[in-house]
Design a protein around this motif. Structure first.
Motif, PDB file in Angstrom:
ATOM      1  N   THR A 285       3.922   8.590   6.089  1.00  0.00           N
ATOM      2  CA  THR A 285       3.236   9.609   5.392  1.00  0.00           C
ATOM      3  C   THR A 285       4.005  10.797   5.162  1.00  0.00           C
ATOM      4  OG1 THR A 285       1.598  10.594   6.924  1.00  0.00           O
ATOM      5  CG2 THR A 285       0.814   8.640   5.635  1.00  0.00           C
ATOM      6  N   LEU A 286       3.824  11.626   4.000  1.00  0.00           N
ATOM      7  CA  LEU A 286       4.503  12.902   4.032  1.00  0.00           C
ATOM      8  C   LEU A 286       3.461  13.679   3.373  1.00  0.00           C
ATOM      9  CD1 LEU A 286       7.457  11.055   3.730  1.00  0.00           C
ATOM     10  CD2 LEU A 286       8.176  13.383   3.256  1.00  0.00           C
ATOM     11  N   ARG A 287       3.473  14.958   3.659  1.00  0.00           N
ATOM     12  CA  ARG A 287       2.579  16.063   3.231  1.00  0.00           C
ATOM     13  C   ARG A 287       3.447  17.596   3.375  1.00  0.00           C
ATOM     14  NH1 ARG A 287      -0.042  19.048   7.223  1.00  0.00           N
ATOM     15  NH2 ARG A 287       0.374  18.470   9.360  1.00  0.00           N
TER      16      ARG A 287
ATOM     17  N   ASP B  45       6.083  17.577   5.950  1.00  0.00           N
ATOM     18  CA  ASP B  45       5.755  17.016   7.236  1.00  0.00           C
ATOM     19  C   ASP B  45       6.052  15.411   7.193  1.00  0.00           C
ATOM     20  OD1 ASP B  45       5.460  16.177   9.863  1.00  0.00           O
ATOM     21  OD2 ASP B  45       3.112  16.619   9.757  1.00  0.00           O
ATOM     22  N   ALA B  46       6.789  14.776   7.726  1.00  0.00           N
ATOM     23  CA  ALA B  46       6.948  13.312   7.653  1.00  0.00           C
ATOM     24  C   ALA B  46       6.424  12.715   8.850  1.00  0.00           C
ATOM     25  CB  ALA B  46       8.436  12.683   7.514  1.00  0.00           C
TER      26      ALA B  46
ATOM     27  N   ARG C  74       0.792  -1.284   0.013  1.00  0.00           N
ATOM     28  CA  ARG C  74      -0.005   0.102  -0.050  1.00  0.00           C
ATOM     29  C   ARG C  74       0.654   1.300  -0.079  1.00  0.00           C
ATOM     30  NH1 ARG C  74      -3.583  -0.223   4.923  1.00  0.00           N
ATOM     31  NH2 ARG C  74      -2.180  -1.305   5.897  1.00  0.00           N
ATOM     32  N   SER C  75       2.073   1.111  -0.243  1.00  0.00           N
ATOM     33  CA  SER C  75       3.142   2.288  -0.063  1.00  0.00           C
ATOM     34  C   SER C  75       2.926   2.834  -1.570  1.00  0.00           C
ATOM     35  CB  SER C  75       4.507   1.820   0.082  1.00  0.00           C
ATOM     36  OG  SER C  75       4.530   1.206   1.349  1.00  0.00           O
TER      37      SER C  75
ATOM     38  N   PRO D 151       0.687   8.074   1.562  1.00  0.00           N
ATOM     39  CA  PRO D 151       1.461   6.977   2.043  1.00  0.00           C
ATOM     40  C   PRO D 151       2.830   6.640   1.299  1.00  0.00           C
ATOM     41  CG  PRO D 151      -0.356   6.102   0.906  1.00  0.00           C
ATOM     42  CD  PRO D 151      -0.624   7.809   0.882  1.00  0.00           C
ATOM     43  N   PHE D 152       3.916   7.136   2.244  1.00  0.00           N
ATOM     44  CA  PHE D 152       5.448   6.919   1.622  1.00  0.00           C
ATOM     45  C   PHE D 152       5.643   5.339   1.708  1.00  0.00           C
ATOM     46  CE2 PHE D 152       9.850   6.116   2.592  1.00  0.00           C
ATOM     47  CZ  PHE D 152      10.377   6.536   1.354  1.00  0.00           C
TER      48      PHE D 152
END
Length: 217
Positions: free
Chosen positions: A114-116, A165-166, A69-70, A97-98
């Motif tokens: 996750t990253l955003r 943001d990680a 799911r990455s 989702p990283f």
């Protein structure tokens, strides 16, 4: 007579081809069931110094993982797009989702990173009694099941600087609660942040290599 002979040759060959295809498929299924080692998952982000041991401490020694799911490629493309979008009118981005990890075979959740894009770096005083702070990026904290690293990404023009943001969230069913788990979580979040920053060509990230030190109070 010649036609009959051709059929007798072609049919066994076709049967052999189908059998070979079946064997190949079985091999792929077996590989998926066996999963990957800590250093192989999610594009190998855990290959750096001290990162694989941190992941193994959370997942369990020798446990094989899957990350189906990455979406690391989508992380990079969406964040690159965000850096080229004008600041006016931006809305809070949902985490992409990283790396979402499960144990191979029983599909037990391990953790997700996750990253955003963040609109700003939050203040550090509100939750300082509940988290451990670290010296990497602009703000890095870790709690019992959660870790977060805010960092700046300055990409070449026409992109502009953005705050990323990680976020790491350890699954409730993952029972790796021990004294060093906050350190291990921040190591993994930092490694993921560094890999994405490298793919984006970020400058001025302040992300350290390897294991971040605890911030002085």
């Amino acid at each position: 007579m010649r036609t009959t002979t051709v059929h007798r040759i072609v049919l066994p060959v076709a049967a052999l081809a189908l059998a070979a295809t079946g064997c190949a498929k079985g091999t792929d299924d077996d590989t998926a069931a066996k999963g990957q080692a800590a250093t192989e998952v999610c594009g190998g982000f855990a290959k750096g110094p001290g990162v694989a041991p941190a992941l193994e401490a959370i997942e369990g020694k020798g446990v094989r993982l899957t990350g189906d799911r990455s979406e690391p490629d989508r992380v990079v493309s969406e964040l690159r797009k965000a850096a080229r979008t004008p600041q006016s009118g931006k809305k809070r981005m949902t985490g992409i989702p990283f790396c979402t990890l499960e144990t191979a075979g029983d599909e037990k959740n391990v953790l997700s990173i996750t990253l955003r894009e963040a609109l700003a770096v939050p203040g550090s005083d509100a939750s300082k009694d509940l988290v451990t702070a670290y010296s990497t990026g602009r703000l890095a904290t870790s709690s019992d099941l959660y870790a977060s690293i805010y960092f700046t990404c300055r990409m070449p023009a026409p992109a502009h600087a953005i705050v990323l943001d990680a976020e790491l969230e350890r699954a409730d069913e993952n029972e790796a609660d021990h004294a060093g788990v906050r350190d291990e979580q921040i190591v993994l979040a930092n490694a993921a942040a560094r890999q994405v920053a490298g793919a984006l060509g970020c400058g001025d990230t302040r992300l350290v290599e390897g294991v971040p030190a605890k911030a002085r109070s």
